[in-house]
Design an enzyme around this catalytic site. Structure first.
Site, mmCIF file in Angstrom:
data_model
loop_
_atom_site.group_PDB
_atom_site.id
_atom_site.type_symbol
_atom_site.label_atom_id
_atom_site.label_comp_id
_atom_site.label_asym_id
_atom_site.label_seq_id
_atom_site.Cartn_x
_atom_site.Cartn_y
_atom_site.Cartn_z
ATOM 1 N N SER A 55 0.728 -1.349 0.038
ATOM 2 C CA SER A 55 -0.054 0.117 -0.178
ATOM 3 C C SER A 55 0.816 1.108 0.158
ATOM 4 O O SER A 55 0.436 2.341 -0.302
ATOM 5 C CB SER A 55 -0.889 -0.143 1.090
ATOM 6 O OG SER A 55 -0.170 0.271 2.442
ATOM 7 N N LYS B 136 0.923 4.581 6.872
ATOM 8 C CA LYS B 136 0.014 5.272 5.979
ATOM 9 C C LYS B 136 0.653 6.541 6.079
ATOM 10 O O LYS B 136 1.363 7.202 7.145
ATOM 11 C CB LYS B 136 -1.426 5.355 5.799
ATOM 12 C CG LYS B 136 -2.137 4.009 5.832
ATOM 13 C CD LYS B 136 -2.008 3.496 4.377
ATOM 14 C CE LYS B 136 -2.728 2.413 4.337
ATOM 15 N NZ LYS B 136 -2.140 1.052 4.600
#
Length: 141
Positions: A58, A95
């Site tokens: 990701s 993230k």
């Protein structure tokens, strides 16, 4: 998530003081060497720093790949655009933190993954801020 703790044991390896040009080659300079422990470079706060191994894709556009080791500092204040380790749905994730105009979300660095938005009373639990990314260099064949 595998967490590796920072220990007091130092491992010093040779470190060439002369800088290496990434542009045009330069004439050979004097070969100067000292000894260096990589922890002396990547760790500012040993008591609040840990290593974690990445699983997943990701964050590939942020140069964070599956199998990389992240150096994470829990004492650094997370800010807008910090890459953070957070807990979402009882799972750890890495993230980019978006925190602007009262909007809080975690943004992946891969268009194949969704943003994680926080609304109202939802609490975001951040474990630390990523300070360094360690991964194997990939050569061109």
């Amino acid at each position: 998530m595998q967490i590796f703790t920072v220990t007091d044991k130092k491992i010093y390896i040779p470190f060439v003081i002369s800088k290496i040009n990434a542009g045009f080659p330069s004439p050979a300079e004097g070969y100067e060497e000292c000894r260096l422990d990589i922890n002396d470079i990547v760790i500012t706060h040993p008591d609040t720093t840990f290593y974690v191994k990445v699983k997943g894709e990701s964050m590939i556009d942020a140069n964070i790949r599956d199998g990389d080791i992240l150096v994470v500092d829990k004492s650094v204040e997370p800010r807008h655009n910090s890459i953070v380790i957070a807990i979402v749905n009882n799972q750890f994730t890495v993230k980019t933190l978006y925190c602007k105009n009262e909007v809080i979300k975690l943004i992946p660095a891969n268009p194949n993954f969704p943003e994680i938005c926080f609304k109202g009373e939802e609490e975001l639990n951040i474990w630390g801020v990523v300070k360094y990314i360690i991964h194997k260099a990939e050569g061109i064949l």
